[in-house]
Design a protein around this motif. Sequence first.
Motif, short mmCIF file in Angstrom:
data_model
loop_
_atom_site.label_atom_id
_atom_site.label_comp_id
_atom_site.label_asym_id
_atom_site.label_seq_id
_atom_site.Cartn_x
_atom_site.Cartn_y
_atom_site.Cartn_z
N PRO A 56 -7.83 -6.64 6.30
CA PRO A 56 -7.17 -5.53 5.60
C PRO A 56 -8.07 -4.32 5.37
CG PRO A 56 -6.58 -7.62 4.59
CD PRO A 56 -7.65 -7.92 5.59
N HIS A 57 -9.38 -4.56 5.15
CA HIS A 57 -10.26 -3.42 4.88
C HIS A 57 -10.60 -2.64 6.15
CE1 HIS A 57 -13.19 -6.42 6.27
NE2 HIS A 57 -14.02 -5.42 6.49
N SER A 79 -6.14 -2.23 1.74
CA SER A 79 -6.58 -1.34 2.82
C SER A 79 -6.86 0.05 2.27
CB SER A 79 -5.48 -1.26 3.90
OG SER A 79 -5.22 -2.53 4.45
#
Length: 350
Positions: A56-57, A79
């Motif tokens: 997600p990051h 995110s």
Amino acid sequence: MTYIRPKFRHPDLPKNDLGYTTKEYEGSLSTLCAGCGHDSISASIIEACFELSIPPHRIAKLSGIGCSSKTPTYFLGNSHGFNSVHGRMPSVATGANMANRELTYIGVSGDGDTASIGMGQFVHVIRRNLNMVYIVMNNGCYGLTKGQDSATADEGSKSKAGSVNPFQPIDLAGLALELGASFVAQSFSGDKQQLIPLIKAAISHQGFAFINVISPCVTFNNNPGSTKSYDYVREHIESTGKTDLVPEKTEILTSYESGTGTNVMMHDGTYIRLEKLASNRNPFDRMGAMNALQNARNRSEILTGLLFVEKETENLHQTINSSDRPLNTLMQEELCPGSSVLADINDELR
């Protein structure tokens, strides 16, 4: 009332290759109208990113203004995100992409945000072939300002107030094809079986990937006479074919009859599996896709699925020969090598 999701999840939820469940890809609870098609698109984005096992990051989500542009709050809460001004999301996406090419960029927009105030931005982000996924949540009206017709409302369609739209619509999928977009698809928010593989394929594509999603507005544009209502879309939808994404190095356990489908390799080694349903459909034929869209419009049909994909494409970083390293990782001595280097460059220009 709270808009924060409860933290409890069933302990046996499926996990992806990163060991994450869909919980890591969710956002806040939606404040959109109950039954809004935009929420179905958000759920499809969540599922696509989960199935692709994207950290997600490593995702950046961007939007403009409108009901659609509120949705990044409701997905990928772990995110990066940026909510820009009306119609200017492509500029922000371009700047962010230039600074860090290693992230996956997902831009969310609406038919007003893209087809009206943001049309110029939309045109140029296609022309530059920016490496991003651009999703339009297209409901044919301005939901935040009480349902006026947008630029994508079909001629003759009737609003909830009873007025009939006298203007020709802007066909965003057809425009994207005309402008040279390297990946063009169209879908319906109520068809997640089609939409999720299309989003996965768009993320895997290296270049500008455009998906126009018909997303009925349950409050202002779901009435008889509207060509963006749930009933109308379901009755007039035509799919180009059955679409699936086969991950890289994963055994294909399903089979297809000979001659009914084709594999399209994406730049990251994944495949889109297309099983042809519509006759004379070639996903590599840009002119054929434009003709198919026009023919569908002439029949009052909505053509969905993967319309076109370019096998070989050069994205913006390749075009301008930018640094292989993200600009935000370069040190000052690399960005400013000194006066002697500048003097050498000036000597070459004399």
